[in-house]
Scaffold this active site. Structure first.
Site, PDB file in Angstrom:
ATOM      1  N   VAL A  37      -2.635  47.536 -82.641  1.00 15.94           N
ATOM      2  CA  VAL A  37      -2.243  46.126 -82.823  1.00 15.94           C
ATOM      3  C   VAL A  37      -1.926  45.860 -84.296  1.00 15.94           C
ATOM      4  CG1 VAL A  37      -3.072  43.745 -82.653  1.00 15.94           C
ATOM      5  CG2 VAL A  37      -3.770  45.397 -80.954  1.00 15.94           C
ATOM      6  N   ASP A  38      -2.784  46.391 -85.176  1.00 19.92           N
ATOM      7  CA  ASP A  38      -2.636  46.187 -86.631  1.00 19.92           C
ATOM      8  C   ASP A  38      -1.259  46.671 -87.092  1.00 19.92           C
ATOM      9  OD1 ASP A  38      -4.949  47.064 -89.354  1.00 19.92           O
ATOM     10  OD2 ASP A  38      -3.511  45.430 -89.121  1.00 19.92           O
ATOM     11  N   GLY A 123      -9.490  50.324 -78.686  1.00 17.33           N
ATOM     12  CA  GLY A 123      -8.495  51.377 -78.948  1.00 17.33           C
ATOM     13  C   GLY A 123      -9.079  52.415 -79.876  1.00 17.33           C
TER      14      GLY A 123
HETATM   15  N1  APR Z   1      -0.407  44.088 -78.010  1.00 17.47           N
HETATM   16  C1  APR Z   1      -1.605  43.945 -77.358  1.00 17.47           C
HETATM   17  N2  APR Z   1      -2.557  44.892 -77.353  1.00 17.47           N
HETATM   18  C2  APR Z   1      -2.294  46.054 -78.024  1.00 17.47           C
HETATM   19  C3  APR Z   1      -1.070  46.274 -78.724  1.00 17.47           C
HETATM   20  C4  APR Z   1      -0.118  45.221 -78.696  1.00 17.47           C
HETATM   21  N3  APR Z   1       1.066  45.341 -79.340  1.00 17.47           N
HETATM   22  N4  APR Z   1      -1.131  47.523 -79.293  1.00 17.47           N
HETATM   23  C5  APR Z   1      -2.311  48.054 -78.936  1.00 17.47           C
HETATM   24  N5  APR Z   1      -3.015  47.189 -78.175  1.00 17.47           N
HETATM   25  C6  APR Z   1      -4.339  47.341 -77.563  1.00 17.47           C
HETATM   26  C7  APR Z   1      -4.869  48.732 -77.411  1.00 17.47           C
HETATM   27  O1  APR Z   1      -4.375  49.311 -76.211  1.00 17.47           O
HETATM   28  C8  APR Z   1      -6.371  48.463 -77.328  1.00 17.47           C
HETATM   29  O2  APR Z   1      -6.718  48.101 -76.004  1.00 17.47           O
HETATM   30  O3  APR Z   1      -5.260  46.700 -78.439  1.00 17.47           O
HETATM   31  C9  APR Z   1      -6.571  47.237 -78.222  1.00 17.47           C
HETATM   32  C10 APR Z   1      -7.216  47.524 -79.565  1.00 17.47           C
HETATM   33  O4  APR Z   1      -6.742  48.775 -80.030  1.00 17.47           O
HETATM   34  P1  APR Z   1      -6.487  49.062 -81.598  1.00 17.47           P
HETATM   35  O5  APR Z   1      -5.253  48.373 -82.012  1.00 17.47           O
HETATM   36  O6  APR Z   1      -6.573  50.540 -81.759  1.00 17.47           O
HETATM   37  O7  APR Z   1      -7.697  48.342 -82.357  1.00 17.47           O
HETATM   38  P2  APR Z   1      -9.228  48.771 -82.486  1.00 17.47           P
HETATM   39  O8  APR Z   1      -9.688  49.601 -81.346  1.00 17.47           O
HETATM   40  O9  APR Z   1      -9.942  47.474 -82.784  1.00 17.47           O
HETATM   41  O10 APR Z   1      -9.232  49.700 -83.781  1.00 17.47           O
HETATM   42  C11 APR Z   1      -8.962  49.122 -85.029  1.00 17.47           C
HETATM   43  O11 APR Z   1      -7.235  50.709 -85.530  1.00 17.47           O
HETATM   44  O12 APR Z   1      -5.060  50.117 -85.947  1.00 17.47           O
HETATM   45  C12 APR Z   1      -6.247  50.453 -86.536  1.00 17.47           C
HETATM   46  O13 APR Z   1      -6.210  49.338 -88.652  1.00 17.47           O
HETATM   47  C13 APR Z   1      -6.806  49.336 -87.364  1.00 17.47           C
HETATM   48  O14 APR Z   1      -8.518  50.708 -88.322  1.00 17.47           O
HETATM   49  C14 APR Z   1      -8.271  49.691 -87.374  1.00 17.47           C
HETATM   50  C15 APR Z   1      -8.506  50.217 -85.969  1.00 17.47           C
END
Ligand code: APR
Length: 177
Positions: A37-38, A123
């Site tokens: 997402v980030d 994620g």
């Molecule tokens: N829209 C909605 N949900 C999303 C999207 C999107 N565009 N992209 C990914 N996801 C979902 C993933 O499938 C997961 O279920 O968001 C959820 C969170 O996944 P991550 O983005 O990996 O976040 P997180 O698990 O909180 O990990 C955070 O990952 O990206 C890095 O900088 C961030 O270090 C931090 C870590």
């Protein structure tokens, strides 16, 4: 589904496309971007988001910070940091609860009426969705029990598996509210 005058919905899609007042970013403590997402938010939103994040200088796990949304179709990004599941920290549940609760509290402080959440920590941070879900809704319901000023909360899930888990929990638990 409505709870305390707030509409709560479960959607499958890309959170960067949501036309709400604020979308929540699943960030890390540096707020300097990442993948998932980030990565999507920073890539589509543009450099201004990173510039504002650099000025903020980071965010402790469980807390939330706010920036502009740059090129995205929403007004604000609320950056929150969920717990890393493998940290085996007995505070994981409280930190995940706080990430949702503090994001909502920050939203209300900015008079935000509609907000979209991803599945924080499920994620890269490895939080099993079925364990996360039993934290997410109580945090949101607890907040709404004390604050009815948000009109619309969306949970935007990116894949079928997570959408199914949310939908089953939502129907079994919130459907009876
Ligand atoms: N829209 C909605 N949900 C999303 C999207 C999107 N565009 N992209 C990914 N996801 C979902 C993933 O499938 C997961 O279920 O968001 C959820 C969170 O996944 P991550 O983005 O990996 O976040 P997180 O698990 O909180 O990990 C955070 O990952 O990206 C890095 O900088 C961030 O270090 C931090 C870590």
């Amino acid at each position: 589904m409505e709870y305390n005058k707030t509409k709560i919905s479960i959607l499958k899609g890309d959170i960067t496309e949501q036309k709400v007042d604020a979308i929540v970013n699943a960030a890390n403590n540096t707020l300097l971007g990442g993948s998932g997402v980030d990565g999507a938010i920073h890539k589509k939103g543009g450099r201004i988001i990173l510039e504002q994040c650099k000025k903020i200088g980071g965010c402790p796990t469980g807390e939330a910070r706010i920036t502009t949304a740059g090129n995205l179709p929403c007004k604000y990004i609320i950056h929150t940091v969920g717990p890393i599941y493998s940290s085996n920290n007995d505070r994981n549940e409280k930190l995940l609860y706080n990430a949702y609760y503090n994001s909502l509290e920050l939203a209300v402080n900015y008079n935000i009426k509609s907000i979209a959440f991803p599945a924080i920590s499920t994620g890269a941070y490895g939080y099993p969705v079925k364990e996360a879900i039993i934290i997410v809704f109580p945090a949101v319901i607890d907040f709404l029990d004390s604050n009815g000023s948000i009109d619309n909360i969306e949970f935007v899930l990116h894949n079928d598996e997570i959408f199914t888990v949310y939908n089953e929990y939502f129907t079994q638990n919130l459907g009876i509210l």
